[in-house]
Scaffold this motif. Structure first.
Motif, PDB file in Angstrom:
ATOM      1  N   ASP A   2     -34.028  18.257  45.137  1.00 17.82           N
ATOM      2  CA  ASP A   2     -34.642  18.515  46.435  1.00 17.82           C
ATOM      3  C   ASP A   2     -33.580  18.504  47.527  1.00 17.82           C
ATOM      4  O   ASP A   2     -32.929  17.485  47.758  1.00 17.82           O
ATOM      5  N   PHE A   3     -33.405  19.642  48.181  1.00 12.91           N
ATOM      6  CA  PHE A   3     -32.420  19.732  49.259  1.00 12.91           C
ATOM      7  C   PHE A   3     -33.043  19.294  50.575  1.00 12.91           C
ATOM      8  O   PHE A   3     -34.191  19.615  50.861  1.00 12.91           O
ATOM      9  N   ARG A   4     -32.270  18.578  51.335  1.00 14.74           N
ATOM     10  CA  ARG A   4     -32.735  18.105  52.634  1.00 14.74           C
ATOM     11  C   ARG A   4     -31.765  18.590  53.711  1.00 14.74           C
ATOM     12  O   ARG A   4     -30.557  18.479  53.562  1.00 14.74           O
ATOM     13  N   GLU A   5     -32.315  19.108  54.774  1.00 18.21           N
ATOM     14  CA  GLU A   5     -31.504  19.507  55.926  1.00 18.21           C
ATOM     15  C   GLU A   5     -31.187  18.272  56.764  1.00 18.21           C
ATOM     16  O   GLU A   5     -31.999  17.338  56.809  1.00 18.21           O
ATOM     17  N   PRO A   6     -30.050  18.236  57.454  1.00 17.63           N
ATOM     18  CA  PRO A   6     -28.989  19.246  57.457  1.00 17.63           C
ATOM     19  C   PRO A   6     -28.060  19.103  56.250  1.00 17.63           C
ATOM     20  O   PRO A   6     -27.997  18.049  55.625  1.00 17.63           O
ATOM     21  N   VAL A   7     -27.335  20.199  55.962  1.00 16.89           N
ATOM     22  CA  VAL A   7     -26.453  20.274  54.797  1.00 16.89           C
ATOM     23  C   VAL A   7     -25.007  20.415  55.264  1.00 16.89           C
ATOM     24  O   VAL A   7     -24.711  21.187  56.182  1.00 16.89           O
ATOM     25  N   LEU A   8     -24.108  19.665  54.626  1.00 16.81           N
ATOM     26  CA  LEU A   8     -22.676  19.790  54.886  1.00 16.81           C
ATOM     27  C   LEU A   8     -21.993  20.316  53.636  1.00 16.81           C
ATOM     28  O   LEU A   8     -22.195  19.799  52.535  1.00 16.81           O
ATOM     29  N   LEU A   9     -21.179  21.364  53.801  1.00 17.54           N
ATOM     30  CA  LEU A   9     -20.383  21.929  52.714  1.00 17.54           C
ATOM     31  C   LEU A   9     -18.990  21.329  52.775  1.00 17.54           C
ATOM     32  O   LEU A   9     -18.338  21.390  53.824  1.00 17.54           O
ATOM     33  N   VAL A  10     -18.518  20.763  51.670  1.00 16.67           N
ATOM     34  CA  VAL A  10     -17.202  20.132  51.629  1.00 16.67           C
ATOM     35  C   VAL A  10     -16.326  20.889  50.638  1.00 16.67           C
ATOM     36  O   VAL A  10     -16.618  20.918  49.435  1.00 16.67           O
ATOM     37  N   GLY A  11     -15.264  21.520  51.130  1.00 20.62           N
ATOM     38  CA  GLY A  11     -14.327  22.235  50.280  1.00 20.62           C
ATOM     39  C   GLY A  11     -13.084  21.402  50.050  1.00 20.62           C
ATOM     40  O   GLY A  11     -12.447  20.967  51.007  1.00 20.62           O
ATOM     41  N   ILE A  12     -12.743  21.165  48.806  1.00 21.32           N
ATOM     42  CA  ILE A  12     -11.613  20.298  48.475  1.00 21.32           C
ATOM     43  C   ILE A  12     -10.490  21.129  47.865  1.00 21.32           C
ATOM     44  O   ILE A  12     -10.689  21.831  46.872  1.00 21.32           O
ATOM     45  N   GLY A  13      -9.314  21.044  48.471  1.00 24.59           N
ATOM     46  CA  GLY A  13      -8.198  21.859  48.028  1.00 24.59           C
ATOM     47  C   GLY A  13      -8.336  23.292  48.514  1.00 24.59           C
ATOM     48  O   GLY A  13      -9.297  23.652  49.205  1.00 24.59           O
ATOM     49  N   GLY A  14      -7.377  24.130  48.140  1.00 21.72           N
ATOM     50  CA  GLY A  14      -7.364  25.515  48.618  1.00 21.72           C
ATOM     51  C   GLY A  14      -8.565  26.321  48.159  1.00 21.72           C
ATOM     52  O   GLY A  14      -9.265  26.941  48.958  1.00 21.72           O
ATOM     53  N   ARG A  18     -11.882  27.637  50.453  1.00 18.54           N
ATOM     54  CA  ARG A  18     -12.273  29.044  50.573  1.00 18.54           C
ATOM     55  C   ARG A  18     -13.742  29.246  50.183  1.00 18.54           C
ATOM     56  O   ARG A  18     -14.473  30.007  50.822  1.00 18.54           O
ATOM     57  N   LEU A  19     -14.181  28.556  49.134  1.00 19.54           N
ATOM     58  CA  LEU A  19     -15.579  28.666  48.723  1.00 19.54           C
ATOM     59  C   LEU A  19     -16.515  28.085  49.778  1.00 19.54           C
ATOM     60  O   LEU A  19     -17.565  28.654  50.077  1.00 19.54           O
ATOM     61  N   ALA A  20     -16.128  26.949  50.349  1.00 21.10           N
ATOM     62  CA  ALA A  20     -16.960  26.327  51.385  1.00 21.10           C
ATOM     63  C   ALA A  20     -17.068  27.232  52.604  1.00 21.10           C
ATOM     64  O   ALA A  20     -18.139  27.350  53.219  1.00 21.10           O
ATOM     65  N   THR A  82     -27.706  16.230  52.953  1.00 24.75           N
ATOM     66  CA  THR A  82     -27.241  16.785  51.676  1.00 24.75           C
ATOM     67  C   THR A  82     -25.777  17.173  51.801  1.00 24.75           C
ATOM     68  O   THR A  82     -25.368  17.783  52.799  1.00 24.75           O
ATOM     69  N   VAL A  83     -24.990  16.816  50.805  1.00 20.86           N
ATOM     70  CA  VAL A  83     -23.577  17.163  50.763  1.00 20.86           C
ATOM     71  C   VAL A  83     -23.334  18.030  49.526  1.00 20.86           C
ATOM     72  O   VAL A  83     -23.678  17.630  48.404  1.00 20.86           O
ATOM     73  N   ILE A  84     -22.785  19.219  49.747  1.00 20.74           N
ATOM     74  CA  ILE A  84     -22.446  20.121  48.643  1.00 20.74           C
ATOM     75  C   ILE A  84     -20.923  20.177  48.535  1.00 20.74           C
ATOM     76  O   ILE A  84     -20.242  20.565  49.482  1.00 20.74           O
ATOM     77  N   VAL A  85     -20.412  19.767  47.383  1.00 21.02           N
ATOM     78  CA  VAL A  85     -18.975  19.655  47.162  1.00 21.02           C
ATOM     79  C   VAL A  85     -18.493  20.830  46.325  1.00 21.02           C
ATOM     80  O   VAL A  85     -19.051  21.115  45.253  1.00 21.02           O
ATOM     81  N   PHE A  86     -17.448  21.510  46.796  1.00 22.13           N
ATOM     82  CA  PHE A  86     -16.794  22.583  46.041  1.00 22.13           C
ATOM     83  C   PHE A  86     -15.418  22.082  45.631  1.00 22.13           C
ATOM     84  O   PHE A  86     -14.568  21.820  46.487  1.00 22.13           O
ATOM     85  N   ALA A  87     -15.190  21.932  44.331  1.00 23.49           N
ATOM     86  CA  ALA A  87     -13.929  21.363  43.865  1.00 23.49           C
ATOM     87  C   ALA A  87     -13.355  22.185  42.726  1.00 23.49           C
ATOM     88  O   ALA A  87     -14.043  22.459  41.733  1.00 23.49           O
ATOM     89  N   ASN A  88     -12.099  22.573  42.877  1.00 22.63           N
ATOM     90  CA  ASN A  88     -11.384  23.237  41.789  1.00 22.63           C
ATOM     91  C   ASN A  88     -10.689  22.154  40.965  1.00 22.63           C
ATOM     92  O   ASN A  88      -9.662  21.616  41.371  1.00 22.63           O
ATOM     93  N   LYS A  92      -4.713  19.864  41.697  1.00 21.65           N
ATOM     94  CA  LYS A  92      -4.489  18.436  41.914  1.00 21.65           C
ATOM     95  C   LYS A  92      -5.447  17.861  42.951  1.00 21.65           C
ATOM     96  O   LYS A  92      -6.004  16.783  42.768  1.00 21.65           O
ATOM     97  N   ALA A  93      -5.628  18.570  44.064  1.00 21.45           N
ATOM     98  CA  ALA A  93      -6.484  18.055  45.133  1.00 21.45           C
ATOM     99  C   ALA A  93      -7.921  17.907  44.652  1.00 21.45           C
ATOM    100  O   ALA A  93      -8.582  16.901  44.924  1.00 21.45           O
ATOM    101  N   GLY A  94      -8.430  18.918  43.941  1.00 19.63           N
ATOM    102  CA  GLY A  94      -9.797  18.849  43.449  1.00 19.63           C
ATOM    103  C   GLY A  94     -10.006  17.683  42.500  1.00 19.63           C
ATOM    104  O   GLY A  94     -10.991  16.942  42.606  1.00 19.63           O
ATOM    105  N   CYS A  95      -9.074  17.517  41.549  1.00 22.12           N
ATOM    106  CA  CYS A  95      -9.168  16.403  40.594  1.00 22.12           C
ATOM    107  C   CYS A  95      -9.098  15.059  41.304  1.00 22.12           C
ATOM    108  O   CYS A  95      -9.831  14.125  40.967  1.00 22.12           O
ATOM    109  N   ALA A  96      -8.223  14.961  42.283  1.00 25.19           N
ATOM    110  CA  ALA A  96      -7.962  13.673  42.922  1.00 25.19           C
ATOM    111  C   ALA A  96      -9.054  13.273  43.895  1.00 25.19           C
ATOM    112  O   ALA A  96      -9.504  12.117  43.906  1.00 25.19           O
ATOM    113  N   ILE A  97      -9.500  14.207  44.726  1.00 21.51           N
ATOM    114  CA  ILE A  97     -10.328  13.860  45.884  1.00 21.51           C
ATOM    115  C   ILE A  97     -11.817  13.963  45.610  1.00 21.51           C
ATOM    116  O   ILE A  97     -12.608  13.164  46.133  1.00 21.51           O
TER     117      ILE A  97
END
Length: 314
Positions: A2-14, A18-20, A82-88, A92-97
């Protein structure tokens, strides 16, 4: 989920940033980038993880330095439900953070959806860390969608690396754009798609082939089928591919849901909930040990420079 507003998109690493940014353009949701590399950041709202004078820091060092800015990260996510995380997880950044961000959001009582991009099979030095990070990310997410670039490359060996990224990234955007009108299982989900094909039935076959690269057929529990570009697809063909998918998966009592979107370009994307072991569990050799028999720390492993010289003793 169930998604709840407001939503934050978090992009980790390069790649995550870009996806966020693309997802923000599609949905209008706010977004923030987090990285140790200034080239990945472009806004004063972004969060820089300072790795001091290290030119090529390890994931463990990046994770240790990220812990110093966790208060700032918690401050960014505090106003959102709601927090949506985009991680590659090939980077290194995606794995770490990403495990730290998901864990912080979960502790703050947020709904957490994570998109995890996995490395190619030939990136041997990245596979173990990506497997461990995925395990941590899953533990702190309400739902995790895994995108395996290696699986689409296995199914289409003539593709270039950049084309694989282009195809899977576009599939992520298809799903993000449909989140308000479709459902995501509260489990680990595998996102599969195809090359640019004019026939949705051929696209479906590619998606199924990609899925079976990552999970056995008996692991499939639920499938969300996205059909894009329905302006060019007949109702009969949509009915046919839905029935085909139901016939394949219903032997395991799997439910199939359908979402359609108008557009010029036809495409099939599947988000499949699976249970049991997947290809990614083998990335971490210790992952098969039951949780109650595992000696582990609550916080992911990191390395902090202490300034103390410790000499090796024979």
């Amino acid at each position: 989920m169930d998604f709840r507003e407001p939503v934050l998109l978090v992009g980790i690493g390069g790649a995550g940033a870009r996806l966020a940014a693309q997802a923000s353009n599609l949905t209008g949701a706010n977004w923030v980038a987090i990285s140790h590399d200034s080239n990945d950041l472009g806004s004063e709202n972004d969060i820089k993880v300072h790795t001091e004078s290290y030119v090529n820091p390890s994931s463990y060092l990046i994770r240790a330095q990220t812990q110093k800015v966790m208060d700032k990260i918690r401050g960014r996510i505090s106003d959102y439900s709601t927090v949506i995380v985009f991680a590659n997880l090939a980077g290194k950044a995606g794995c770490a953070i990403s495990p730290l961000v998901a864990s912080a959001a979960k502790e703050e009582g947020k709904k957490v959806l994570s998109f995890a991009l996995m490395p190619f099979g030939f990136e041997k030095e990245r596979i173990f860390l990506s497997g461990v990070s995925l395990k941590r990310l899953r533990a702190s997410s309400d739902s995790t969608i895994v995108i395996d670039n290696d699986a689409i490359l296995e199914s289409n060996p003539d593709l270039t690396v950049s084309k694989c990224y282009e195809i899977t990234n576009a599939a992520v955007m298809y799903v993000v754009n449909s989140l308000h009108t479709s459902s995501i299982s509260n489990d680990i989900n595998i996102l599969t798609t195809s090359r640019d094909l004019s026939d949705v039935e051929a696209s479906l076959r590619d998606s199924i082939r990609m899925l079976y690269e990552d999970a056995p057929p008996n692991a499939v529990k639920k499938t969300m089928l996205y059909v894009f570009g329905t302006d060019n697809v007949s109702i009969g063909k949509i009915n046919s591919i839905t029935n085909t998918l139901s016939d394949i998966f219903n032997e395991q009592n799997t439910s199939v849901s359908l979402a359609t979107t108008q557009g010029d370009k036809s495409k099939v994307v599947m988000v499949t909930a699976v249970q049991g072991e997947t290809k990614f569990d083998s990335y971490d050799p210790l992952g098969t040990i039951p949780q109650d028999k595992t000696l582990d720390w609550d916080e992911p492993e990191s390395s902090i420079k202490t300034g103390i010289e410790l000499y090796q003793m024979e």
